[in-house]
Design a protein around this motif. Structure first.
Motif, PDB file in Angstrom:
ATOM      1  N   UNK A 227       0.707  -1.212   0.244  1.00 15.36           N
ATOM      2  CA  UNK A 227      -0.007  -0.170  -0.102  1.00 15.36           C
ATOM      3  C   UNK A 227       1.091   1.268  -0.132  1.00 15.36           C
ATOM      4  N   UNK A 228       1.900   1.323   0.629  1.00 13.54           N
ATOM      5  CA  UNK A 228       2.857   2.434   0.967  1.00 13.54           C
ATOM      6  C   UNK A 228       3.620   2.642  -0.612  1.00 13.54           C
ATOM      7  N   UNK A 229       4.240   1.609  -1.137  1.00 14.96           N
ATOM      8  CA  UNK A 229       4.676   1.933  -2.299  1.00 14.96           C
ATOM      9  C   UNK A 229       3.822   2.261  -3.481  1.00 14.96           C
ATOM     10  N   UNK A 230       2.547   1.850  -3.583  1.00 16.06           N
ATOM     11  CA  UNK A 230       1.835   1.745  -4.679  1.00 16.06           C
ATOM     12  C   UNK A 230       0.994   3.288  -4.671  1.00 16.06           C
ATOM     13  N   UNK A 231       0.429   3.505  -3.511  1.00 12.96           N
ATOM     14  CA  UNK A 231      -0.220   4.707  -3.363  1.00 12.96           C
ATOM     15  C   UNK A 231       0.876   6.000  -3.642  1.00 12.96           C
ATOM     16  N   UNK A 254       5.942  -0.487 -11.364  1.00 12.82           N
ATOM     17  CA  UNK A 254       6.150  -1.592 -12.156  1.00 12.82           C
ATOM     18  C   UNK A 254       6.899  -2.955 -11.571  1.00 12.82           C
ATOM     19  N   UNK A 255       8.078  -2.067 -10.837  1.00 12.00           N
ATOM     20  CA  UNK A 255       8.966  -3.271 -10.028  1.00 12.00           C
ATOM     21  C   UNK A 255       8.197  -3.555  -8.858  1.00 12.00           C
ATOM     22  N   UNK A 256       7.465  -2.873  -8.176  1.00 14.68           N
ATOM     23  CA  UNK A 256       6.747  -3.180  -7.115  1.00 14.68           C
ATOM     24  C   UNK A 256       5.676  -4.203  -7.580  1.00 14.68           C
ATOM     25  N   UNK A 257       5.119  -4.141  -8.487  1.00 15.88           N
ATOM     26  CA  UNK A 257       3.956  -4.756  -8.977  1.00 15.88           C
ATOM     27  C   UNK A 257       4.441  -6.464  -9.404  1.00 15.88           C
ATOM     28  N   UNK A 258       5.601  -6.165  -9.817  1.00 14.83           N
ATOM     29  CA  UNK A 258       6.104  -7.473 -10.377  1.00 14.83           C
ATOM     30  C   UNK A 258       6.602  -8.534  -9.319  1.00 14.83           C
ATOM     31  N   UNK A 259       7.200  -7.751  -8.197  1.00 19.61           N
ATOM     32  CA  UNK A 259       7.606  -8.368  -6.849  1.00 19.61           C
ATOM     33  C   UNK A 259       6.176  -8.804  -5.916  1.00 19.61           C
ATOM     34  N   UNK A 260       5.319  -8.324  -6.063  1.00 22.55           N
ATOM     35  CA  UNK A 260       4.291  -8.466  -5.301  1.00 22.55           C
ATOM     36  C   UNK A 260       3.367  -9.631  -5.832  1.00 22.55           C
ATOM     37  N   UNK A 261       3.610  -9.569  -7.437  1.00 22.58           N
ATOM     38  CA  UNK A 261       3.111 -10.920  -8.166  1.00 22.58           C
ATOM     39  C   UNK A 261       3.560 -12.219  -7.904  1.00 22.58           C
ATOM     40  N   UNK A 262       5.071 -12.043  -7.796  1.00 20.46           N
ATOM     41  CA  UNK A 262       5.693 -13.148  -7.449  1.00 20.46           C
ATOM     42  C   UNK A 262       5.534 -13.738  -6.074  1.00 20.46           C
ATOM     43  N   UNK A 263       5.359 -12.977  -4.976  1.00 17.45           N
ATOM     44  CA  UNK A 263       5.478 -13.074  -3.569  1.00 17.45           C
ATOM     45  C   UNK A 263       4.045 -13.652  -3.267  1.00 17.45           C
ATOM     46  N   UNK A 264       3.013 -13.061  -3.916  1.00 17.65           N
ATOM     47  CA  UNK A 264       1.633 -13.385  -3.557  1.00 17.65           C
ATOM     48  C   UNK A 264       1.416 -14.987  -3.973  1.00 17.65           C
ATOM     49  N   UNK A 265       2.109 -15.298  -5.119  1.00 16.12           N
ATOM     50  CA  UNK A 265       2.024 -16.810  -5.464  1.00 16.12           C
ATOM     51  C   UNK A 265       2.846 -17.458  -4.273  1.00 16.12           C
ATOM     52  N   UNK A 271      -4.969 -11.579  -0.929  1.00 16.17           N
ATOM     53  CA  UNK A 271      -5.067 -10.255  -0.591  1.00 16.17           C
ATOM     54  C   UNK A 271      -4.207  -9.330  -1.328  1.00 16.17           C
ATOM     55  N   UNK A 272      -2.753  -9.977  -1.305  1.00 18.42           N
ATOM     56  CA  UNK A 272      -1.657  -9.026  -1.937  1.00 18.42           C
ATOM     57  C   UNK A 272      -1.833  -9.054  -3.508  1.00 18.42           C
ATOM     58  N   UNK A 273      -2.108 -10.204  -4.174  1.00 19.40           N
ATOM     59  CA  UNK A 273      -2.659 -10.212  -5.361  1.00 19.40           C
ATOM     60  C   UNK A 273      -3.878  -9.573  -6.193  1.00 19.40           C
ATOM     61  N   UNK A 274      -4.803  -9.334  -4.988  1.00 19.60           N
ATOM     62  CA  UNK A 274      -6.030  -8.605  -5.628  1.00 19.60           C
ATOM     63  C   UNK A 274      -5.514  -7.215  -5.632  1.00 19.60           C
ATOM     64  N   UNK A 275      -4.831  -6.469  -4.444  1.00 20.64           N
ATOM     65  CA  UNK A 275      -4.421  -5.155  -4.526  1.00 20.64           C
ATOM     66  C   UNK A 275      -3.364  -4.650  -5.469  1.00 20.64           C
ATOM     67  N   UNK A 276      -2.350  -5.853  -5.925  1.00 24.03           N
ATOM     68  CA  UNK A 276      -1.348  -5.773  -6.678  1.00 24.03           C
ATOM     69  C   UNK A 276      -2.098  -5.624  -8.116  1.00 24.03           C
ATOM     70  N   UNK A 277      -3.098  -6.389  -8.268  1.00 23.13           N
ATOM     71  CA  UNK A 277      -3.657  -6.158  -9.761  1.00 23.13           C
ATOM     72  C   UNK A 277      -4.440  -4.786  -9.842  1.00 23.13           C
ATOM     73  N   UNK A 278      -5.102  -4.367  -8.783  1.00 25.68           N
ATOM     74  CA  UNK A 278      -5.663  -3.081  -8.919  1.00 25.68           C
ATOM     75  C   UNK A 278      -4.846  -1.804  -8.687  1.00 25.68           C
ATOM     76  N   UNK A 280      -1.966  -2.080  -9.892  1.00 27.96           N
ATOM     77  CA  UNK A 280      -1.067  -1.907 -11.441  1.00 27.96           C
ATOM     78  C   UNK A 280      -1.896  -1.490 -12.453  1.00 27.96           C
ATOM     79  N   UNK A 281      -3.309  -1.827 -12.313  1.00 28.12           N
ATOM     80  CA  UNK A 281      -4.222  -1.487 -13.533  1.00 28.12           C
ATOM     81  C   UNK A 281      -4.282   0.041 -13.408  1.00 28.12           C
ATOM     82  N   UNK A 282      -4.410   0.707 -12.131  1.00 30.41           N
ATOM     83  CA  UNK A 282      -4.636   1.959 -12.125  1.00 30.41           C
ATOM     84  C   UNK A 282      -3.311   2.764 -12.567  1.00 30.41           C
ATOM     85  N   UNK A 283      -1.858   2.247 -12.275  1.00 29.89           N
ATOM     86  CA  UNK A 283      -0.898   2.881 -12.639  1.00 29.89           C
ATOM     87  C   UNK A 283      -0.647   2.601 -14.298  1.00 29.89           C
TER      88      UNK A 283
END
Length: 331
Positions: A227-231, A254-265, A271-278, A280-283
């Motif tokens: 949340x901190x990095x993305x917002x 972009x780097x944050x989204x990639x990292x959280x995509x991997x770590x959420x899996x 929860x991490x995956x859903x917010x990461x997508x949201x 990333x989509x906004x960005x």
């Protein structure tokens, strides 16, 4: 729901994954209609702690002139000491792995004691200023106490308070409403502080994995970091007009989204995956609009308007598909 469970159990029997006797025992157990009140009881315990601590705050505010400062601080200190004494007496001590109290009530006593400690230190600083004009210490001290309590008693709620206090110490508010209202544009250092704090939280989770220290805390750290990095990044994509800076935050997002995509899996955290997508989509959409600022759409504006509804519908379909695929992967 009952029919679905029965069919699922029958399919296990048909596949010879369970025996006939096991199937009959499962059906007999479900016929008893036994259900657990554990979650409901814990919710009411949590609510009682919030109401109790809020009530103390209201009591202090309404009777501050009649009760007296010394009396209020003394009562708070007595309650805090009693709570911590009882918790320390029944705790198993610090352990690197996940632990739990035999009585779940003690977990909420730790939370109550910690919140009251924050109230005590804040009230003490406001009235008597033991830290002088160093108001940051009044935030840092309860933050340190919260981290110690979180790790010693293995309490996730207290850890949340500790991380929030750490963010407040560097000038950030991390409640959902306040985080969106942080003036990243007016105070650009807040953006760097938010990204830096998020990065440090990620590094701490990596270190925790290496030394096997309270690994179950990592989801909380990663949630705050996301949340901190993305917002902070999205806020600067929208508002920050200095040349090149917005592109830098696009790279960070972009780097944050990639990292959280991997770590959420890896940790199977939807929860991490859903917010990461949201995020990333906004960005991505903001980035595209920033790029489109340099393109003249006067000739194809009508076509762009027609494509836009299909784009958003396609985005919704893609979002649902990604969530379904993620659930299949972690099942």
């Amino acid at each position: 729901m009952v029919k679905f469970e029965t069919e699922a159990t029958k399919s296990l029997l048909d596949k010879n994954l369970i025996t006939e006797n096991q199937f009959n025992e499962i059906v007999a157990y479900r016929d008893l209609n036994i259900f657990s009140l554990n979650a409901e009881l814990k919710f009411f315990l949590y609510l009682s702690v919030l109401l109790f601590t809020s009530g103390i705050g209201v009591l202090i505010y309404q009777n501050i002139d009649t009760i007296g400062h010394i009396a209020i601080l003394s009562i708070l200190l007595i309650i805090i000491v009693v709570c911590f004494y009882y918790c320390f007496k029944h705790s198993k001590g610090f352990q690197k792995t996940e632990t739990a109290f035999e009585n779940p009530v003690i977990e909420y006593l730790v939370l109550a004691a910690n919140i009251l400690t924050c109230i005590f230190i804040g009230y003490l600083q406001f009235q008597y200023k033991p830290f002088g004009t160093h108001y940051g210490l009044a935030t840092l001290v309860p933050t340190i106490v919260s981290f110690i309590c979180a790790y010693y008693f293995d309490n996730k709620s207290v850890l949340t308070i500790a991380i929030t206090g750490l963010a407040a110490y560097i000038g950030l508010s991390v409640t959902p409403q306040d985080l969106l209202n942080n003036d990243f544009y007016g105070h650009q250092n807040l953006s760097y502080s938010a990204v830096l704090l998020g990065g440090l939280l990620i590094l701490w989770t990596i270190y925790n994995l290496r030394i096997n220290l309270k690994i179950h805390f990592n989801l909380i750290y990663l949630t705050f970091a996301l949340h901190l990095i993305s917002i902070a990044s999205i806020s600067n994509l929208v508002d920050y007009n200095e040349d090149g800076i917005w592109f830098l935050f696009a790279i960070v997002l972009a780097g944050s989204s990639y990292y959280f995509y991997k770590i959420s899996h890896e940790i199977r955290a939807i929860s991490l995956y859903v917010f990461m997508i949201i995020y990333a989509y906004i960005g991505v959409n903001i980035f595209l609009f920033r790029i489109f600022e340099f393109i003249d759409f006067s000739d194809v504006w009508a076509l762009f308007v027609l494509i836009l509804p299909a784009y958003f519908i396609g985005s919704i379909i893609l979002f649902i598909k990604l969530i379904k695929n993620f659930n299949k992967e972690i099942a």
